[in-house]
Scaffold this motif. Structure first.
Motif, mmCIF file in Angstrom:
data_model
loop_
_atom_site.group_PDB
_atom_site.id
_atom_site.type_symbol
_atom_site.label_atom_id
_atom_site.label_comp_id
_atom_site.label_asym_id
_atom_site.label_seq_id
_atom_site.Cartn_x
_atom_site.Cartn_y
_atom_site.Cartn_z
ATOM 1 N N UNK A 153 0.924 -1.097 0.020
ATOM 2 C CA UNK A 153 -0.163 -0.097 -0.020
ATOM 3 C C UNK A 153 0.923 1.200 0.002
ATOM 4 N N UNK A 154 2.080 1.159 -0.111
ATOM 5 C CA UNK A 154 3.081 2.236 -0.007
ATOM 6 C C UNK A 154 3.058 2.763 -1.420
ATOM 7 N N UNK A 155 3.102 4.199 -1.468
ATOM 8 C CA UNK A 155 2.713 5.069 -2.922
ATOM 9 C C UNK A 155 2.270 6.372 -2.544
ATOM 10 N N UNK A 156 1.983 6.944 -3.638
ATOM 11 C CA UNK A 156 1.182 8.076 -3.745
ATOM 12 C C UNK A 156 -0.326 8.052 -3.934
ATOM 13 N N UNK A 157 -0.837 8.853 -2.984
ATOM 14 C CA UNK A 157 -2.588 8.855 -3.010
ATOM 15 C C UNK A 157 -2.725 10.462 -3.303
ATOM 16 N N UNK A 158 -3.872 10.322 -4.240
ATOM 17 C CA UNK A 158 -4.367 11.986 -4.590
ATOM 18 C C UNK A 158 -5.510 11.978 -4.170
ATOM 19 N N UNK A 159 -5.822 13.254 -3.572
ATOM 20 C CA UNK A 159 -7.187 14.041 -2.895
ATOM 21 C C UNK A 159 -7.502 14.931 -4.019
ATOM 22 N N UNK A 160 -8.721 14.756 -4.697
ATOM 23 C CA UNK A 160 -9.111 15.803 -5.556
ATOM 24 C C UNK A 160 -10.524 16.211 -4.820
ATOM 25 N N UNK A 161 -10.693 17.641 -4.780
ATOM 26 C CA UNK A 161 -11.686 18.396 -4.086
ATOM 27 C C UNK A 161 -12.230 19.173 -5.192
ATOM 28 N N UNK A 162 -13.476 18.858 -5.713
ATOM 29 C CA UNK A 162 -14.189 19.622 -6.665
ATOM 30 C C UNK A 162 -15.478 20.432 -6.093
ATOM 31 N N UNK A 163 -14.998 21.729 -5.864
ATOM 32 C CA UNK A 163 -16.015 22.479 -4.905
ATOM 33 C C UNK A 163 -16.082 23.848 -5.825
ATOM 34 N N UNK A 164 -16.002 25.044 -5.256
ATOM 35 C CA UNK A 164 -16.075 26.305 -6.046
ATOM 36 C C UNK A 164 -14.968 26.225 -6.825
ATOM 37 N N UNK A 165 -13.807 25.759 -6.404
ATOM 38 C CA UNK A 165 -12.785 25.647 -7.163
ATOM 39 C C UNK A 165 -12.079 24.399 -6.927
ATOM 40 N N UNK A 166 -11.334 23.851 -8.145
ATOM 41 C CA UNK A 166 -10.915 22.516 -7.972
ATOM 42 C C UNK A 166 -9.288 22.656 -7.359
ATOM 43 N N UNK A 167 -9.260 21.692 -6.098
ATOM 44 C CA UNK A 167 -7.922 21.781 -5.601
ATOM 45 C C UNK A 167 -7.491 20.117 -5.579
ATOM 46 N N UNK A 168 -6.205 19.801 -5.245
ATOM 47 C CA UNK A 168 -5.845 18.607 -4.814
ATOM 48 C C UNK A 168 -4.796 18.671 -3.935
ATOM 49 N N UNK A 169 -4.510 17.374 -3.689
ATOM 50 C CA UNK A 169 -3.331 16.972 -2.488
ATOM 51 C C UNK A 169 -2.955 15.965 -2.765
ATOM 52 N N UNK A 170 -1.582 15.525 -2.625
ATOM 53 C CA UNK A 170 -0.889 14.466 -2.733
ATOM 54 C C UNK A 170 -0.254 13.797 -1.538
ATOM 55 N N UNK A 171 -0.726 12.576 -1.113
ATOM 56 C CA UNK A 171 0.070 11.921 0.195
ATOM 57 C C UNK A 171 0.932 11.032 -0.399
ATOM 58 N N UNK A 172 2.266 11.128 0.179
ATOM 59 C CA UNK A 172 3.248 10.211 -0.178
ATOM 60 C C UNK A 172 3.263 9.222 1.175
ATOM 61 N N UNK A 173 2.901 8.048 0.892
ATOM 62 C CA UNK A 173 2.776 7.091 2.017
ATOM 63 C C UNK A 173 3.889 6.189 2.014
ATOM 64 N N UNK A 174 4.791 6.287 2.998
ATOM 65 C CA UNK A 174 5.970 5.064 3.246
ATOM 66 C C UNK A 174 5.579 4.189 4.255
ATOM 67 N N UNK A 175 5.720 2.885 3.740
ATOM 68 C CA UNK A 175 5.460 1.771 4.934
ATOM 69 C C UNK A 175 6.532 1.196 5.433
ATOM 70 N N UNK A 176 6.912 1.214 6.711
ATOM 71 C CA UNK A 176 8.132 0.535 7.184
ATOM 72 C C UNK A 176 7.669 -0.851 7.713
ATOM 73 N N UNK A 177 8.680 -1.671 7.543
ATOM 74 C CA UNK A 177 8.553 -3.182 8.308
ATOM 75 C C UNK A 177 9.091 -2.975 9.585
ATOM 76 N N UNK A 178 8.249 -3.600 10.443
ATOM 77 C CA UNK A 178 8.590 -3.763 11.934
ATOM 78 C C UNK A 178 9.846 -4.259 12.115
ATOM 79 N N UNK A 179 10.577 -3.788 12.929
ATOM 80 C CA UNK A 179 12.041 -4.114 13.176
ATOM 81 C C UNK A 179 12.121 -5.322 14.534
ATOM 82 N N UNK A 180 12.800 -6.247 14.127
ATOM 83 C CA UNK A 180 13.147 -7.210 15.231
ATOM 84 C C UNK A 180 13.970 -6.658 16.269
ATOM 85 N N UNK A 181 13.696 -7.271 17.440
ATOM 86 C CA UNK A 181 14.678 -6.813 18.489
ATOM 87 C C UNK A 181 16.301 -7.654 18.256
#
Ligand SMILES: *[C@@H]1O[C@H](CO)[C@@H](O)[C@H](O)[C@H]1NC(C)=O
Ligand SMILES: *[C@@H]1O[C@H](CO)[C@@H](O)[C@H](O)[C@H]1NC(C)=O
Ligand SMILES: *[C@@H]1O[C@H](CO)[C@@H](O)[C@H](O)[C@H]1NC(C)=O
Ligand SMILES: *[C@@H]1O[C@H](CO)[C@@H](O)[C@H](O)[C@H]1NC(C)=O
Ligand SMILES: *[C@@H]1O[C@H](CO)[C@@H](O)[C@H](O)[C@H]1NC(C)=O
Ligand SMILES: *[C@@H]1O[C@H](CO)[C@@H](O)[C@H](O)[C@H]1NC(C)=O
Length: 310
Positions: A105-133
């Motif tokens: 599920x890592x990667x870029x996600x885009x939010x687009x809002x179509x309201x009075x104006x068009x706007x967008x926002x991008x979320x870059x999601x990094x997924x880290x593995x759990x570290x062993x002790x």
């Protein structure tokens, strides 16, 4: 006058804020494997005729949509169903939550809002593995442990340790003495085993710790010298004690063999002497009685038989 200035400033700030939301911004989000992440629209409430769309940038796939005016409120599983039962859409704010996240599920996600104006926002999601002790163990392959000289004679002898982790990628493994870094090793590959050695003196009272980290999180294992190195010194005593034990067993075996041999020799000697005596005097002896009895009874039988036949 001052208040007017402050008000103007506030207005100007608001204006910048509005312009800011119009430009396309990218936000970085880091999340640990298995955790949930919420991508925030930063709205307190979406309007009836606002349309909100969430999509995966790499695949141009729509995964969530809200448009109250047309009664749309949906989430989608994605082409490979990797979002199945994992998406939660907030009907008030339009924020999207991905639960039980995996590296897929890592990667870029885009939010687009179509309201009075068009706007967008991008979320870059990094997924880290759990570290062993990390695992701290004695390094038995080192010279100091295999040397046969006793630890009492050379008090300078060191305790060799190794800190290790298995199946890690994009991590750094480090030894710390207190808060200062002693040594470290980094790896960029995936799924590799790492180990880092450390030499300490048996009487060292400093606190040592082995730390594994990636750019997101870390795991620490503290070293207990008295426990790890003490166990070994006990082991080395056992190792040194073992040959002595065998020597003792061998000595005991050899001793009992000697005793048995002596008894056998004695017996043979007595028997030989007795047979000589038997031939000369035909008398009993204390040792090896049964044989002499048999011989005697046989000889008596012979003598008894002879008169009966006569
Ligand atoms: C901002 O996003 C819109 C549509 O999402 C796009 O057409 C435009 O090129 C983007 N602007 C910049 C500067 O990235
Ligand atoms: C640590 O290493 C020892 C010896 O190699 C092993 O027996 C033990 O299972 C390991 N522990 C962990 C948590 O990996
Ligand atoms: C042990 O020490 C000797 C010299 O003291 C060295 O030549 C040898 O390579 C060492 N062996 C190991 C396994 O470290
Ligand atoms: C023993 O360890 C200390 C550090 O704890 C190191 O300075 C020293 O060189 C080591 N001695 C040997 C013989 O390896
Ligand atoms: C581990 O942390 C150090 C700083 O504490 C950092 O320089 C290093 O890049 C981190 N390792 C990884 C693999 O991100
Ligand atoms: C490990 O992470 C914690 C925060 O989670 C941080 O305070 C600490 O300094 C880190 N330790 C190291 C050795 O990087």
């Amino acid at each position: 006058m001052f208040h007017v200035l402050l008000f103007l400033c506030f207005c100007w700030w608001r204006l910048i804020g509005v312009f800011g939301s119009e430009t396309n911004e990218t936000k970085s989000v880091s999340v640990m494997e298995g955790d949930s992440v919420t991508l925030h629209t930063d709205f307190t409430e979406i309007h009836e005729d606002d349309e909100i769309m969430w999509s995966v940038v790499a695949e141009h796939t729509l995964i969530a949509q809200i448009h109250r005016a047309s009664g749309i409120f949906s989430t989608f599983d994605g082409p490979d169903e990797r979002f199945r039962d994992r998406l939660k859409l907030d009907d008030q704010t339009g924020s999207l939550t991905i639960t039980d996240i995996t590296t897929k599920h890592a990667g870029d996600y885009k939010l687009e809002i179509i309201a009075a104006q068009l706007s967008s926002k991008t979320f870059s999601v990094s997924v880290y593995a759990r570290l062993p002790t990390p695992n701290i163990t004695r390094d038995f392959s080192q010279n100091s442990s295999s040397s046969s000289s006793s630890s009492s004679s050379s008090s300078q002898q060191n305790c060799s340790l190794v800190c290790s982790v298995v199946n890690v990628g994009h991590v750094t493994l480090s030894w710390y003495k207190g808060n200062s870094l002693l040594s470290s090793i980094s790896v960029s590959d995936l799924s590799i085993s790492l180990s880092l050695p450390l030499e300490v003196e048996y009487q060292d009272k400093n606190t040592y710790s082995c730390v594994i980290n990636n750019s997101f999180t870390n795991q620490t294992q503290h070293l207990d010298i008295s426990k790890l190195c003490q166990i070994h010194s006990e082991l080395s005593i056992k190792e040194q004690g073992l040959p002595l034990f065998y020597i003792l067993i061998f000595a005991a075996a050899a001793g009992s063999l000697l005793i048995v041999a002596a008894v056998v020799m004695c017996c043979i000697c007595k028997k030989r002497r007795k047979t000589v005596q038997n031939h000369e005097e035909d008398s009993d002896s204390a040792l090896c009685k049964p044989k002499t009895h048999k011989k005697k009874s046989k000889s008596e039988a012979v003598y008894e038989n002879v008169p009966k036949k006569r």
